[in-house]
Design an enzyme around this catalytic site. Sequence first.
Site, PDB file in Angstrom:
ATOM      1  CE1 TYR A   1     -88.553 -93.564-115.979  1.00  0.00           C
ATOM      2  CE2 TYR A   1     -88.292 -91.319-116.789  1.00  0.00           C
ATOM      3  CZ  TYR A   1     -87.917 -92.337-115.928  1.00  0.00           C
ATOM      4  OH  TYR A   1     -86.910 -92.122-115.016  1.00  0.00           O
TER       5      TYR A   1
ATOM      6  CB  SER B   1     -87.319 -88.093-114.190  1.00  0.00           C
ATOM      7  OG  SER B   1     -86.558 -88.028-115.375  1.00  0.00           O
TER       8      SER B   1
END
Length: 287
Positions: A181, A168
Amino acid sequence: MTDSEFDLSAPELTAADFLVLDDPHFTADTVALVTGAASGIGRATAVALAANGLTVVGADVDANGLDETADIAADCDVPGTFHGVETDLTDDDDIEAVVDAAAEEGEVRFVANIAGMQYIASIPEFPMEQYDRLLDVMLRAPFKAAQAAMPHIRATDDGVGAVANMSSVHGHYATKDKPAYITAKHGLRGLTRAIAAEGEGTLRGFSISVGYVLTPLMVDQIEDTAAERGIDEQAVIEDVMLGQARTKEMMTPAEVANLFVFGFSGHAKHLNGADLLFDGGYTHTYE
């Protein structure tokens, strides 16, 4: 901007969405394992690989979602096949079992570690049970899947294959209230490099990093982010999700899936240990 400018419904997948490449390993005898295949990017990637003629084994804890993925693949009239296997990615035995199931379908050459989750909270307020669960699904499970699948890839006639990890923009930089995350996504880039270091050139490791994608996971976190930051949901979209981007448009799951198709193909044989960054300008521009 107005609310009408942002359609937050997940786009339906159609056969026209997918990149189809001519590749000697894109055949029914080749198996790709895709985690998180019951929705979002995982679902799109499973269907995209089946659209390229591969046999795809989808792993997810959501059995009904896997059935829906199979229906979508059928609706797209893909030349490959999709097999869903209900899998708890926090259970090592389940991961080994789904890799074994993939090996029963043909030559395992490709693994796409895509399954993900999100929890919004600051570091002082982050529940450790949520941290552990998120890291188990998003970092430990990809390690275990690679561990179980790499011997199968090496056992093929030419040892050609790849393990791809869904990173990401948060694997490149940090924003507040997503500490677990961010930790997982940075860790996946390290795992990617470790796979490449041991892959001897033919067994590749690569990661893919994108910005915000129209998935159920993304839609669900808009409300959570708004509550955590004390702003409205439109401000989350305009200022948090798209504020730093230069391309003012969210990616679709199919667009991300096509990056996995390319990455697994022979066209990407030099993509090894690296991150394929398609982020609309998040990480290399600033105001």
